[in-house]
Design a protein around this motif. Structure first.
Motif, PDB file in Angstrom:
ATOM      1  N   THR A   9      48.404  43.163  37.438  1.00 42.22           N
ATOM      2  CA  THR A   9      49.718  43.672  37.848  1.00 42.22           C
ATOM      3  C   THR A   9      50.533  44.255  36.698  1.00 42.22           C
ATOM      4  OG1 THR A   9      50.949  41.621  37.452  1.00 42.22           O
ATOM      5  CG2 THR A   9      49.788  41.815  39.558  1.00 42.22           C
ATOM      6  N   LYS A  10      50.097  44.051  35.452  1.00 41.75           N
ATOM      7  CA  LYS A  10      50.830  44.478  34.246  1.00 41.75           C
ATOM      8  C   LYS A  10      52.166  43.753  34.104  1.00 41.75           C
ATOM      9  CE  LYS A  10      48.719  49.056  34.028  1.00 41.75           C
ATOM     10  NZ  LYS A  10      48.946  50.518  33.903  1.00 41.75           N
ATOM     11  N   ARG A  11      52.347  42.684  34.849  1.00 39.15           N
ATOM     12  CA  ARG A  11      53.585  41.899  34.775  1.00 39.15           C
ATOM     13  C   ARG A  11      53.297  40.557  34.116  1.00 39.15           C
ATOM     14  NH1 ARG A  11      57.233  43.545  38.776  1.00 39.15           N
ATOM     15  NH2 ARG A  11      58.696  42.167  37.720  1.00 39.15           N
ATOM     16  N   PHE A  12      54.303  39.992  33.464  1.00 32.35           N
ATOM     17  CA  PHE A  12      54.190  38.619  32.970  1.00 32.35           C
ATOM     18  C   PHE A  12      55.218  37.770  33.679  1.00 32.35           C
ATOM     19  CE2 PHE A  12      55.567  35.117  30.243  1.00 32.35           C
ATOM     20  CZ  PHE A  12      54.359  34.457  30.081  1.00 32.35           C
ATOM     21  N   ILE A  13      54.736  36.785  34.404  1.00 36.46           N
ATOM     22  CA  ILE A  13      55.604  35.847  35.096  1.00 36.46           C
ATOM     23  C   ILE A  13      55.350  34.466  34.508  1.00 36.46           C
ATOM     24  CG2 ILE A  13      56.302  34.894  37.317  1.00 36.46           C
ATOM     25  CD1 ILE A  13      56.797  37.864  37.072  1.00 36.46           C
ATOM     26  N   GLY A  14      56.351  33.876  33.897  1.00 40.98           N
ATOM     27  CA  GLY A  14      56.157  32.604  33.219  1.00 40.98           C
ATOM     28  C   GLY A  14      56.100  31.402  34.144  1.00 40.98           C
ATOM     29  N   ASP A  15      56.690  31.516  35.336  1.00 41.34           N
ATOM     30  CA  ASP A  15      56.767  30.370  36.243  1.00 41.34           C
ATOM     31  C   ASP A  15      55.953  30.622  37.495  1.00 41.34           C
ATOM     32  OD1 ASP A  15      58.589  29.096  34.532  1.00 41.34           O
ATOM     33  OD2 ASP A  15      60.228  30.286  35.383  1.00 41.34           O
ATOM     34  N   TYR A  16      54.744  30.118  37.508  1.00 35.36           N
ATOM     35  CA  TYR A  16      53.905  30.208  38.693  1.00 35.36           C
ATOM     36  C   TYR A  16      52.878  29.089  38.628  1.00 35.36           C
ATOM     37  CZ  TYR A  16      51.262  32.816  35.215  1.00 35.36           C
ATOM     38  OH  TYR A  16      50.655  33.201  34.058  1.00 35.36           O
ATOM     39  N   GLU A  17      52.224  28.864  39.741  1.00 40.08           N
ATOM     40  CA  GLU A  17      51.220  27.806  39.805  1.00 40.08           C
ATOM     41  C   GLU A  17      49.958  28.288  39.112  1.00 40.08           C
ATOM     42  OE1 GLU A  17      48.908  25.034  43.121  1.00 40.08           O
ATOM     43  OE2 GLU A  17      50.252  26.640  43.742  1.00 40.08           O
ATOM     44  N   ALA A  18      49.568  27.615  38.048  1.00 36.28           N
ATOM     45  CA  ALA A  18      48.418  28.047  37.259  1.00 36.28           C
ATOM     46  C   ALA A  18      47.118  27.452  37.793  1.00 36.28           C
ATOM     47  CB  ALA A  18      48.612  27.630  35.804  1.00 36.28           C
ATOM     48  N   ASN A  19      45.985  28.132  37.437  1.00 39.72           N
ATOM     49  CA  ASN A  19      44.646  27.610  37.731  1.00 39.72           C
ATOM     50  C   ASN A  19      44.465  27.241  39.197  1.00 39.72           C
ATOM     51  OD1 ASN A  19      45.351  26.193  34.696  1.00 39.72           O
ATOM     52  ND2 ASN A  19      43.632  27.588  34.850  1.00 39.72           N
ATOM     53  N   THR A  20      44.799  28.162  40.066  1.00 43.73           N
ATOM     54  CA  THR A  20      44.708  27.895  41.498  1.00 43.73           C
ATOM     55  C   THR A  20      43.297  28.064  42.034  1.00 43.73           C
ATOM     56  OG1 THR A  20      45.228  30.200  42.004  1.00 43.73           O
ATOM     57  CG2 THR A  20      47.077  28.648  41.846  1.00 43.73           C
ATOM     58  N   GLY A  21      42.424  28.699  41.282  1.00 48.56           N
ATOM     59  CA  GLY A  21      41.085  28.971  41.769  1.00 48.56           C
ATOM     60  C   GLY A  21      41.045  30.173  42.696  1.00 48.56           C
ATOM     61  N   ALA A  22      42.102  30.993  42.698  1.00 51.26           N
ATOM     62  CA  ALA A  22      42.188  32.128  43.611  1.00 51.26           C
ATOM     63  C   ALA A  22      41.252  33.258  43.175  1.00 51.26           C
ATOM     64  CB  ALA A  22      43.630  32.639  43.675  1.00 51.26           C
ATOM     65  N   LEU A  23      40.857  34.055  44.153  1.00 45.79           N
ATOM     66  CA  LEU A  23      39.984  35.198  43.925  1.00 45.79           C
ATOM     67  C   LEU A  23      40.751  36.478  44.244  1.00 45.79           C
ATOM     68  CD1 LEU A  23      37.022  36.236  43.403  1.00 45.79           C
ATOM     69  CD2 LEU A  23      36.742  36.152  45.881  1.00 45.79           C
ATOM     70  N   TYR A  24      40.733  37.440  43.303  1.00 45.43           N
ATOM     71  CA  TYR A  24      41.465  38.685  43.479  1.00 45.43           C
ATOM     72  C   TYR A  24      40.522  39.875  43.369  1.00 45.43           C
ATOM     73  CZ  TYR A  24      45.192  35.434  42.394  1.00 45.43           C
ATOM     74  OH  TYR A  24      46.032  34.347  42.388  1.00 45.43           O
ATOM     75  N   SER A  25      40.856  40.955  44.060  1.00 46.52           N
ATOM     76  CA  SER A  25      40.003  42.129  44.071  1.00 46.52           C
ATOM     77  C   SER A  25      40.814  43.384  43.788  1.00 46.52           C
ATOM     78  CB  SER A  25      39.312  42.253  45.441  1.00 46.52           C
ATOM     79  OG  SER A  25      38.463  43.383  45.457  1.00 46.52           O
ATOM     80  N   ARG A  26      40.285  44.238  42.929  1.00 46.32           N
ATOM     81  CA  ARG A  26      40.928  45.520  42.625  1.00 46.32           C
ATOM     82  C   ARG A  26      39.848  46.570  42.422  1.00 46.32           C
ATOM     83  NH1 ARG A  26      45.956  45.749  40.114  1.00 46.32           N
ATOM     84  NH2 ARG A  26      45.537  47.978  40.002  1.00 46.32           N
ATOM     85  N   LYS A  27      40.211  47.827  42.623  1.00 42.73           N
ATOM     86  CA  LYS A  27      39.303  48.936  42.341  1.00 42.73           C
ATOM     87  C   LYS A  27      39.766  49.638  41.070  1.00 42.73           C
ATOM     88  CE  LYS A  27      37.855  49.847  47.105  1.00 42.73           C
ATOM     89  NZ  LYS A  27      36.476  49.377  46.880  1.00 42.73           N
ATOM     90  N   PHE A  28      38.805  49.943  40.190  1.00 43.07           N
ATOM     91  CA  PHE A  28      39.107  50.595  38.927  1.00 43.07           C
ATOM     92  C   PHE A  28      38.152  51.755  38.717  1.00 43.07           C
ATOM     93  CE2 PHE A  28      40.654  46.298  38.324  1.00 43.07           C
ATOM     94  CZ  PHE A  28      41.866  46.498  37.696  1.00 43.07           C
ATOM     95  N   THR A  29      38.586  52.711  37.918  1.00 43.58           N
ATOM     96  CA  THR A  29      37.717  53.820  37.540  1.00 43.58           C
ATOM     97  C   THR A  29      37.259  53.611  36.110  1.00 43.58           C
ATOM     98  OG1 THR A  29      38.866  55.344  39.029  1.00 43.58           O
ATOM     99  CG2 THR A  29      37.524  56.317  37.277  1.00 43.58           C
TER     100      THR A  29
END
Length: 203
Positions: A9-29
């Motif tokens: 996301t190019k963002r830095f958020i200091g307050d969030y739930e860490a190490n959730t085990g979530a899976l994310y998907s993005r398309k890149f060139t």
């Protein structure tokens, strides 16, 4: 988690739930070719008491089975986070003894030099020992450095997968997850920003 959020996301958020085990998907060139990238934010791995053996959740083993590449992250202000990486690499090699799997070693919190416990020399030495590339970054202050590190890994992955002509690695027993949740990441970021706004108003 902070590095994954920075990269996606190019963002830095200091307050969030860490190490959730979530899976994310993005398309890149990459080099003119579009690739679909899935990033698994795995739970924290630790060493067992007074040993060099790692204690990790089953979810990590499942991720290791389907992953095409690995990002090892430690904090330059926490030597224990650095010390766990060799045993973790050995654990991965037991699962994939002969596979050519790209590895990226990321030393985070490069902005906290006064609290440094792990030197750049130690990071470079470990990367060479494990056969990976090394990047010292700051998720808080250096979006470009984080993106460059991931970009390099993506390029290596693209090259290796392309040379395999689409063949799957042998010996895999688990199916790659199919439910990436970028929407969940966006929701969490929105919640974090909203809570920050409320805190600022309260002050």
């Amino acid at each position: 988690t902070a590095l994954v959020v920075r990269f996606l996301t190019k963002r830095f958020i200091g307050d969030y739930e860490a190490n959730t085990g979530a899976l994310y998907s993005r398309k890149f060139t990459i080099d003119g070719e579009q690739i679909s990238l899935q990033v698994q934010d795995t739970p924290f791995v630790s060493l067992e008491d007074d040993t060099d053996s790692i204690c990790c959740q089953e979810q990590i083993n499942r991720s290791i089975y389907w992953a095409d590449g690995f990002v090892f992250v430690y904090s330059i202000t926490d030597y224990e986070s650095y010390r766990v990486l060799r045993p973790l690499h050995q654990h991965i090699r037991r699962i994939h003894p002969n596979a050519n799997i790209p590895l990226l070693l990321m030393a985070n919190k490069g902005d906290l030099l006064r609290a440094r416990q792990v030197s750049s020399k130690e990071g470079l030495q470990l990367a060479g020992e494990l056969g990976g590339s090394y990047h010292e970054v700051s998720a808080r202050e250096n979006c470009e450095g984080v993106h460059e590190a991931f970009q390099q890994l993506c390029q290596e992955l693209s090259r290796i997968i392309g040379s395999c002509n689409g063949e799957k690695r042998r010996g895999l027993h688990l199916v790659r997850p199919k439910s990436p949740n970028m929407q969940d990441l966006k929701r969490r970021l929105k919640q974090a920003l909203t809570s920050k706004g409320k805190s600022a108003t309260a002050l």
